[in-house]
Design a protein around this motif. Sequence first.
Motif, short mmCIF file in Angstrom:
data_model
loop_
_atom_site.label_atom_id
_atom_site.label_comp_id
_atom_site.label_asym_id
_atom_site.label_seq_id
_atom_site.Cartn_x
_atom_site.Cartn_y
_atom_site.Cartn_z
N GLU A 9 0.80 -1.38 -0.22
CA GLU A 9 -0.42 0.24 0.08
C GLU A 9 0.63 1.30 -0.42
O GLU A 9 0.39 2.59 -0.29
CB GLU A 9 -1.12 -0.06 1.02
CG GLU A 9 -2.57 -0.86 1.01
CD GLU A 9 -3.21 -0.98 2.20
OE1 GLU A 9 -2.51 -0.36 3.36
OE2 GLU A 9 -4.13 -1.88 2.09
N ARG A 10 2.32 1.26 -0.16
CA ARG A 10 3.07 2.80 -0.01
C ARG A 10 3.12 2.72 -1.40
O ARG A 10 2.66 2.48 -2.33
CB ARG A 10 4.77 1.91 0.52
CG ARG A 10 4.60 1.54 1.55
CD ARG A 10 5.70 1.55 1.91
NE ARG A 10 6.44 0.80 3.72
CZ ARG A 10 7.46 0.22 4.04
NH1 ARG A 10 8.20 0.15 3.24
NH2 ARG A 10 7.61 0.31 5.28
N GLN A 11 2.88 3.83 -0.97
CA GLN A 11 3.13 5.09 -2.69
C GLN A 11 3.33 5.72 -2.53
O GLN A 11 4.91 6.24 -1.69
CB GLN A 11 1.87 5.26 -2.35
CG GLN A 11 0.15 5.28 -2.75
CD GLN A 11 -1.09 5.86 -2.51
OE1 GLN A 11 -0.96 7.17 -2.28
NE2 GLN A 11 -1.84 5.11 -3.17
N VAL A 12 4.12 5.64 -3.98
CA VAL A 12 4.67 6.79 -4.02
C VAL A 12 4.80 8.21 -4.65
O VAL A 12 4.01 8.69 -5.29
CB VAL A 12 6.29 6.51 -4.97
CG1 VAL A 12 7.48 7.29 -5.61
CG2 VAL A 12 6.63 5.64 -5.04
N VAL A 13 5.06 9.47 -3.78
CA VAL A 13 5.09 10.87 -3.97
C VAL A 13 5.79 12.28 -4.12
O VAL A 13 7.03 11.24 -3.49
CB VAL A 13 4.31 11.16 -2.26
CG1 VAL A 13 3.82 12.44 -2.37
CG2 VAL A 13 2.84 10.16 -1.58
#
Lengths: 191, 210
Positions: free
Chosen positions: B122-126
């Motif tokens: 669920e990690r997203q790259v922002v």
Amino acid sequence: MSLFNRHKTKSDEALMLLFQEGNQRAFDEVYHRYSKRLLHFMFRMVNNDEALAQDLLHDIFMRLVQQPNRFDTSRNFKSWIFTVAANECYKHHRKRGIVEQVDVLEMDFPILDTNPHDLDQKTFRRALRKELEQLSYDHRCTFILRFQEGLSVKEVSDIMDCSEGTVKSRSHHCLKNLSVKLAMYNPINSD
Amino acid sequence: MDLEKHIEDLVTSKSFDSLTPAKKEMVLSMMTENEYVNQHAFMMKSKKMFQEEGDMLSPDTDLLFSLRAAHTAKKNSKGAAALWASIAGFRIPAYQVGIAAALLFMLFWRWPTTDLRQDRMERQVVYETIIDTIQVIKEIPVEVMVPVERVVREIVYLDRPTMNVDLTLGFETNNGITPSADAPDMATMEQSFGNSSFSNEDLDQFRVGI
């Protein structure tokens, strides 16, 4: 008689015993007895550097406060405290590398060719300071303890950790040579 | 050596003249009178100097206060040290310590309930845009008025003075003679020469025959 005055009549060793038990008034009395004398002694030993002498005095008394039990009350306090002061001065001299190793017996004698009529105490003071600076550490220490602080030969021998004969010899040679070197300041010779 | 010490004491305290004959004799067996006098004078001057300098020197006024403060602090720290020593000296059985540790472990330890892999997916790259400033150096011509002092040679052209000549009517000169358009009558001129103060005879010397 107040408590403070009662301390004044006590011996140094008795005061130190009280101080080791935590009595602050006893310490105050010890301080009043020796702070000025030690300052004067160290002032002379560090070539008249008053700021340095004040620092050394602070260190000595601070150490006394922190570790009062270092003093053995069976010993003579005056000799002990002057020994500590002399050691501090010696350490400072060694650190700075200005220990003069000129033997008092090998010092050159000045030629007395100046007119000494107008030489006063101030000039004498300057000359004596200079001559004392040229003495070896041991001779200077002996001379100052004997003639400035008025300590006995026995006390000086305890402080300097040498025999009484050595103290007598050193003080005799200092007195003899310095009096010859500074003879021009004697009013009798100036006439 | 005792004799030397005795003489030293005399030197530091008494002048040669104030010595008794016996002491003088004793002194003279070790040194000359001149030596004694010199040493005595030296000691007197030295003592005076030591006295004066000793009076001028005094320990820092704050020193005693700082020493008292240090002494008080040491006393207080001594009390704290005694307290810690008494605490450290209190003995607890080892099994009690073990039970306490086990209870604490059970109280605070829990198995992880969440799926760690899911967390990772669920990690997203922002992406974050960072607006920064740049430095642009623009050259802007600036007119600078610099006052300069210099010598300027000014040449002024003037109209030459001219005379208005009326050729038809003649002209009048500064000497009052108005020339005529007609030829002068020489006979008349010989007799009179305007309003001159000279007589006619006086002017003969300048006349030439025509």
